[in-house]
Design a protein around this motif. Structure first.
Motif, short mmCIF file in Angstrom:
data_model
loop_
_atom_site.label_atom_id
_atom_site.label_comp_id
_atom_site.label_asym_id
_atom_site.label_seq_id
_atom_site.Cartn_x
_atom_site.Cartn_y
_atom_site.Cartn_z
N LEU A 80 2.31 2.11 -0.18
CA LEU A 80 2.76 0.78 -0.61
C LEU A 80 2.90 0.71 -2.13
CD1 LEU A 80 3.33 -2.27 -0.33
CD2 LEU A 80 0.85 -2.62 -0.29
N GLN A 84 6.31 0.30 -4.50
CA GLN A 84 6.54 -0.95 -5.21
C GLN A 84 6.48 -0.83 -6.72
OE1 GLN A 84 7.51 -3.82 -3.73
NE2 GLN A 84 7.58 -2.62 -1.85
N ARG A 219 2.76 -9.75 -7.83
CA ARG A 219 3.33 -9.61 -6.48
C ARG A 219 2.81 -8.33 -5.81
NH1 ARG A 219 6.94 -6.72 -3.98
NH2 ARG A 219 7.57 -5.65 -5.90
N GLN A 223 0.34 -8.01 -2.50
CA GLN A 223 0.66 -7.21 -1.33
C GLN A 223 -0.49 -6.27 -0.96
OE1 GLN A 223 4.78 -5.76 -2.62
NE2 GLN A 223 5.06 -6.02 -0.42
N GLU A 226 -3.18 -8.32 0.66
CA GLU A 226 -2.83 -8.72 2.02
C GLU A 226 -2.96 -7.56 3.00
OE1 GLU A 226 1.08 -10.40 4.49
OE2 GLU A 226 1.06 -10.45 2.29
N VAL A 227 -2.45 -6.41 2.63
CA VAL A 227 -2.50 -5.25 3.53
C VAL A 227 -3.94 -4.79 3.72
CG1 VAL A 227 -1.83 -2.83 3.78
CG2 VAL A 227 -0.15 -4.51 3.02
#
Length: 290
Positions: A80, A84, A219, A223, A226-227
């Motif tokens: 991830l 990103q 951001r 993420q 959240e993951v």
């Protein structure tokens, strides 16, 4: 579970490896072995200050952190952030560093160190996420079935850290700027290790610094948060059925433990993002694709 920065920032009391003995020394060695890293993260050294809390937490964590599923969770977080971080447009630093006199051997040493943190910060982030969920009443995945990692690699390399008491004025100024920019009272291990090459790290930090407070940086952090919560809540196994009820009421009422847990669970996504940024700055393979 929301992404939350504690205010005010709590005082932390990390217990370094060279000062611990007895049970804590054993826990530290076992944790480094399970996480396959050569250093104890500040987060777990801070947890160790609260011995009863750390003992219960690690007794439940140890079997799950040696599982294939835990490694796959780290893989997902790593993929991830690698995907990103390009949105932050890290500059390619290699050519400029070569002009300064850096050879390929030195650059490979820096890349190797970055890889240690790029992977090694992930189990510490999952640890902080697990600890915060438990402290705040969010249960973990209760699946007890797991596949043990077939081989655990012993990582014995010791990190060379540039501590403030033997840093140059240039590095001290850099550390002061890092603390101010990140709004933290300490400088993470990653930065103290990379400061071994002051001219490199000054360039790397200067390129990263404008992005720290940006919406795009946040951001990516959101993420990761959240993951990690999804992985801890429904994917990573929990063979010891670690839950909030394992802790005494005295531990659960301790606001210092809670604030410390929130602090590291908030800051680690930023650290993970920053290390991925440093990695991209030296990534020759990606640079040659454009």
């Amino acid at each position: 579970m929301e992404r939350l920065k504690p205010s005010p920032i709590p005082a932390i009391f990390p217990e370094p490896e060279y000062l611990v003995s007895g049970k804590k020394q054993i826990w530290y060695q076992d944790m480094k072995l399970a996480y396959q890293v050569p250093w104890m993260g500040v987060v777990t050294m801070a947890f160790a200050h609260y011995e009863d809390f750390f003992e219960v937490l690690w007794s439940g964590l140890q079997p799950l952190t040696t599982s294939v599923e835990f490694d796959l969770a780290c893989d997902e977080l790593q993929e991830l952030v690698e995907t990103q971080v390009g949105s932050l447009n890290p500059n390619y630093l290699v050519d400029g560093l070569k002009v300064k006199g850096f050879g390929e051997r030195e650059l490979d040493e820096i890349r190797g160190l970055i890889e240690i943190f790029h992977r090694g910060n992930l189990p510490y982030f999952l640890t902080a996420t697990i600890a915060r969920r438990l402290m705040e009443g969010f249960e973990l995945n209760q699946n007890q079935e797991f596949q043990r990692r077939p081989e655990t690699k012993v990582v014995s390399d010791r990190l060379v850290l540039i501590e403030e008491h033997h840093a140059t004025s240039e590095v001290l100024s850099l550390y002061q700027d890092i603390r101010k920019t990140l709004d933290l009272p300490f400088v993470n291990t990653d930065y103290r290790a990379l400061a071994r090459w002051p001219s490199y790290f000054t360039s790397a930090w200067k390129d990263l610094r404008p992005w720290i407070q940006s919406d795009e940086h946040e951001r990516i952090c959101a993420q990761l948060h959240e993951v990690a919560n999804r992985l801890v809540g429904s994917v990573i196994p929990n063979p010891e059925r670690l839950r909030r009820g394992n802790f005494s009421e005295a531990i659960l009422r301790n606001q210092d433990i809670l604030a410390t847990t929130r602090l590291f669970q908030w800051l680690l996504p930023g650290l993970i993002t920053n290390v991925a940024f440093f990695r991209a700055q030296l990534n020759t393979e990606k640079h040659n694709l454009f």
